[in-house]
Design a protein around this motif. Structure first.
Motif, PDB file in Angstrom:
ATOM      1  N   ALA A 108     -11.043   7.898  -4.535  1.00 33.34           N
ATOM      2  CA  ALA A 108     -10.225   6.743  -4.126  1.00 33.34           C
ATOM      3  C   ALA A 108     -10.576   5.872  -3.089  1.00 33.34           C
ATOM      4  CB  ALA A 108      -9.080   7.858  -3.630  1.00 33.34           C
ATOM      5  N   SER A 109     -11.446   6.371  -2.171  1.00 35.01           N
ATOM      6  CA  SER A 109     -11.986   5.717  -0.938  1.00 35.01           C
ATOM      7  C   SER A 109     -13.130   4.434  -1.640  1.00 35.01           C
ATOM      8  CB  SER A 109     -12.578   6.467  -0.245  1.00 35.01           C
ATOM      9  OG  SER A 109     -13.359   5.715   1.006  1.00 35.01           O
ATOM     10  N   LEU A 110     -13.964   5.140  -2.603  1.00 34.36           N
ATOM     11  CA  LEU A 110     -14.858   4.196  -3.171  1.00 34.36           C
ATOM     12  C   LEU A 110     -14.055   2.967  -3.807  1.00 34.36           C
ATOM     13  CD1 LEU A 110     -17.756   3.281  -3.800  1.00 34.36           C
ATOM     14  CD2 LEU A 110     -17.500   4.968  -5.913  1.00 34.36           C
ATOM     15  N   THR A 111     -13.203   3.461  -4.734  1.00 34.39           N
ATOM     16  CA  THR A 111     -12.448   2.388  -5.643  1.00 34.39           C
ATOM     17  C   THR A 111     -11.530   1.474  -4.874  1.00 34.39           C
ATOM     18  OG1 THR A 111     -10.671   3.802  -6.137  1.00 34.39           O
ATOM     19  CG2 THR A 111     -12.477   3.925  -7.692  1.00 34.39           C
ATOM     20  N   GLU A 112     -11.091   1.786  -3.680  1.00 33.78           N
ATOM     21  CA  GLU A 112     -10.096   0.980  -2.743  1.00 33.78           C
ATOM     22  C   GLU A 112     -11.286  -0.032  -2.141  1.00 33.78           C
ATOM     23  OE1 GLU A 112      -8.200   3.278   0.072  1.00 33.78           O
ATOM     24  OE2 GLU A 112      -7.172   4.337  -1.552  1.00 33.78           O
ATOM     25  N   GLN A 113     -12.443   0.554  -1.691  1.00 36.19           N
ATOM     26  CA  GLN A 113     -13.460  -0.451  -1.011  1.00 36.19           C
ATOM     27  C   GLN A 113     -14.065  -1.537  -1.844  1.00 36.19           C
ATOM     28  OE1 GLN A 113     -14.087  -1.039   2.189  1.00 36.19           O
ATOM     29  NE2 GLN A 113     -12.505   0.346   2.413  1.00 36.19           N
ATOM     30  N   LEU A 114     -14.269  -0.959  -3.348  1.00 36.61           N
ATOM     31  CA  LEU A 114     -14.549  -2.022  -4.405  1.00 36.61           C
ATOM     32  C   LEU A 114     -13.611  -2.855  -4.640  1.00 36.61           C
ATOM     33  CD1 LEU A 114     -16.054   0.428  -7.036  1.00 36.61           C
ATOM     34  CD2 LEU A 114     -17.329  -1.262  -5.852  1.00 36.61           C
ATOM     35  N   HIS A 115     -12.350  -2.750  -4.726  1.00 35.13           N
ATOM     36  CA  HIS A 115     -11.348  -3.653  -5.069  1.00 35.13           C
ATOM     37  C   HIS A 115     -11.242  -4.529  -3.714  1.00 35.13           C
ATOM     38  CE1 HIS A 115      -7.691  -5.336  -6.364  1.00 35.13           C
ATOM     39  NE2 HIS A 115      -7.001  -4.935  -5.415  1.00 35.13           N
ATOM     40  N   MET A 116     -11.084  -3.964  -2.603  1.00 37.20           N
ATOM     41  CA  MET A 116     -10.881  -4.938  -1.277  1.00 37.20           C
ATOM     42  C   MET A 116     -12.029  -5.815  -1.066  1.00 37.20           C
ATOM     43  SD  MET A 116      -9.123  -2.326   1.404  1.00 37.20           S
ATOM     44  CE  MET A 116     -10.241  -2.855   2.658  1.00 37.20           C
ATOM     45  N   ASN A 117     -13.485  -5.348  -1.549  1.00 40.73           N
ATOM     46  CA  ASN A 117     -14.589  -6.034  -1.225  1.00 40.73           C
ATOM     47  C   ASN A 117     -15.055  -7.001  -2.419  1.00 40.73           C
ATOM     48  OD1 ASN A 117     -14.652  -5.510   1.779  1.00 40.73           O
ATOM     49  ND2 ASN A 117     -15.423  -3.555   0.880  1.00 40.73           N
ATOM     50  N   GLY A 118     -14.271  -6.704  -3.618  1.00 41.30           N
ATOM     51  CA  GLY A 118     -14.839  -7.367  -4.760  1.00 41.30           C
ATOM     52  C   GLY A 118     -16.332  -7.081  -5.143  1.00 41.30           C
ATOM     53  N   ALA A 119     -16.727  -5.966  -4.909  1.00 45.43           N
ATOM     54  CA  ALA A 119     -18.190  -5.491  -5.095  1.00 45.43           C
ATOM     55  C   ALA A 119     -18.185  -5.466  -6.616  1.00 45.43           C
ATOM     56  CB  ALA A 119     -18.550  -4.290  -4.299  1.00 45.43           C
ATOM     57  N   ARG A 120     -19.413  -5.541  -7.250  1.00 47.72           N
ATOM     58  CA  ARG A 120     -19.786  -5.602  -8.641  1.00 47.72           C
ATOM     59  C   ARG A 120     -20.393  -4.335  -8.933  1.00 47.72           C
ATOM     60  NH1 ARG A 120     -22.274 -11.045 -10.192  1.00 47.72           N
ATOM     61  NH2 ARG A 120     -22.489 -10.033 -12.128  1.00 47.72           N
ATOM     62  N   PHE A 121     -21.045  -3.665  -8.041  1.00 48.37           N
ATOM     63  CA  PHE A 121     -21.856  -2.587  -8.099  1.00 48.37           C
ATOM     64  C   PHE A 121     -21.559  -1.500  -7.169  1.00 48.37           C
ATOM     65  CE2 PHE A 121     -24.368  -5.961 -10.097  1.00 48.37           C
ATOM     66  CZ  PHE A 121     -24.870  -5.131 -11.236  1.00 48.37           C
ATOM     67  N   ALA A 122     -21.683  -0.388  -7.616  1.00 50.32           N
ATOM     68  CA  ALA A 122     -21.746   0.927  -6.657  1.00 50.32           C
ATOM     69  C   ALA A 122     -22.664   1.699  -7.104  1.00 50.32           C
ATOM     70  CB  ALA A 122     -20.310   1.848  -6.877  1.00 50.32           C
ATOM     71  N   ILE A 123     -23.567   2.227  -5.954  1.00 50.60           N
ATOM     72  CA  ILE A 123     -24.744   2.827  -6.188  1.00 50.60           C
ATOM     73  C   ILE A 123     -24.552   4.321  -5.537  1.00 50.60           C
ATOM     74  CG2 ILE A 123     -27.185   3.085  -5.570  1.00 50.60           C
ATOM     75  CD1 ILE A 123     -27.389   0.078  -5.299  1.00 50.60           C
ATOM     76  N   LEU A 124     -24.344   5.281  -6.430  1.00 43.91           N
ATOM     77  CA  LEU A 124     -24.432   6.754  -6.201  1.00 43.91           C
ATOM     78  C   LEU A 124     -25.809   7.364  -6.092  1.00 43.91           C
ATOM     79  CD1 LEU A 124     -21.405   7.262  -8.510  1.00 43.91           C
ATOM     80  CD2 LEU A 124     -21.066   6.517  -6.522  1.00 43.91           C
ATOM     81  N   ASP A 125     -26.263   7.554  -4.606  1.00 39.62           N
ATOM     82  CA  ASP A 125     -27.763   7.924  -4.689  1.00 39.62           C
ATOM     83  C   ASP A 125     -27.878   9.391  -4.402  1.00 39.62           C
ATOM     84  OD1 ASP A 125     -30.511   7.546  -4.230  1.00 39.62           O
ATOM     85  OD2 ASP A 125     -30.222   7.825  -2.328  1.00 39.62           O
ATOM     86  N   LEU A 126     -28.291   9.994  -5.241  1.00 40.90           N
ATOM     87  CA  LEU A 126     -28.614  11.462  -5.286  1.00 40.90           C
ATOM     88  C   LEU A 126     -29.953  12.143  -4.817  1.00 40.90           C
ATOM     89  CD1 LEU A 126     -26.640  12.737  -8.715  1.00 40.90           C
ATOM     90  CD2 LEU A 126     -25.837  12.360  -6.375  1.00 40.90           C
ATOM     91  N   THR A 127     -30.672  11.172  -4.152  1.00 43.69           N
ATOM     92  CA  THR A 127     -32.087  11.577  -3.625  1.00 43.69           C
ATOM     93  C   THR A 127     -31.870  12.553  -2.718  1.00 43.69           C
ATOM     94  OG1 THR A 127     -32.625   9.163  -3.769  1.00 43.69           O
ATOM     95  CG2 THR A 127     -34.075  10.487  -2.521  1.00 43.69           C
ATOM     96  N   GLY A 128     -32.546  13.612  -2.876  1.00 46.76           N
ATOM     97  CA  GLY A 128     -32.515  14.786  -1.896  1.00 46.76           C
ATOM     98  C   GLY A 128     -31.527  15.855  -2.522  1.00 46.76           C
ATOM     99  N   VAL A 129     -30.799  15.572  -3.403  1.00 45.32           N
ATOM    100  CA  VAL A 129     -29.807  16.811  -3.936  1.00 45.32           C
ATOM    101  C   VAL A 129     -30.590  17.269  -5.100  1.00 45.32           C
ATOM    102  CG1 VAL A 129     -27.655  16.992  -4.948  1.00 45.32           C
ATOM    103  CG2 VAL A 129     -27.851  15.354  -3.284  1.00 45.32           C
ATOM    104  N   PRO A 130     -31.189  18.632  -4.925  1.00 43.24           N
ATOM    105  CA  PRO A 130     -31.851  19.350  -6.078  1.00 43.24           C
ATOM    106  C   PRO A 130     -31.210  19.637  -7.203  1.00 43.24           C
ATOM    107  CG  PRO A 130     -31.505  20.769  -4.172  1.00 43.24           C
ATOM    108  CD  PRO A 130     -31.124  19.307  -3.822  1.00 43.24           C
ATOM    109  N   ASP A 131     -29.860  19.882  -7.313  1.00 43.83           N
ATOM    110  CA  ASP A 131     -29.078  20.326  -8.110  1.00 43.83           C
ATOM    111  C   ASP A 131     -27.513  20.385  -7.715  1.00 43.83           C
ATOM    112  OD1 ASP A 131     -28.556  21.188 -10.705  1.00 43.83           O
ATOM    113  OD2 ASP A 131     -29.208  23.277 -10.548  1.00 43.83           O
ATOM    114  N   LEU A 132     -26.685  20.159  -8.729  1.00 41.53           N
ATOM    115  CA  LEU A 132     -25.157  20.254  -8.604  1.00 41.53           C
ATOM    116  C   LEU A 132     -24.697  20.930  -9.615  1.00 41.53           C
ATOM    117  CD1 LEU A 132     -24.606  16.374  -8.075  1.00 41.53           C
ATOM    118  CD2 LEU A 132     -24.651  17.878  -6.294  1.00 41.53           C
TER     119      LEU A 132
END
Length: 90
Positions: A3-27
């Motif tokens: 919800a927070s990410l989508t709100e920020q995308l909408h408010m700021n008109g961003a065209r990309f969202a990068i979800l970085d998993l560097t350092g996360v060995p497994d989920l």
């Protein structure tokens, strides 16, 4: 988070969202599915999600599991994700 990410995308008109998993060995599969749901939410707003830094164990889990990653952009590193976003913006 979604919800927070989508709100920020909408408010700021961003065209990309990068979800970085560097350092996360497994989920676990539930969290991996949550990432894909976030990417889909981003796409519904007319933006594109890029998942970067996926480690080998997570890649195997996502490929072997029932996690629908089709249509989700990926990049090997955060740097590549940023370069992709910059290039696609023209």
């Amino acid at each position: 988070l979604r919800a927070s990410l989508t709100e920020q995308l909408h408010m700021n008109g961003a065209r990309f969202a990068i979800l970085d998993l560097t350092g996360v060995p497994d989920l676990d599969e539930e969290v991996a599915e949550g990432l894909v749901r976030i990417a889909r939410s981003v796409r519904l707003l007319g933006a594109r999600a890029i998942i970067s830094g996926v480690q080998p164990g997570l890649a195997i889990r996502m490929a072997d599991g029932d996690v629908g990653i089709e249509g989700v952009m990926t990049a090997r590193t955060l740097r590549e994700a940023i370069e992709t976003a910059v290039e696609q913006q023209g």
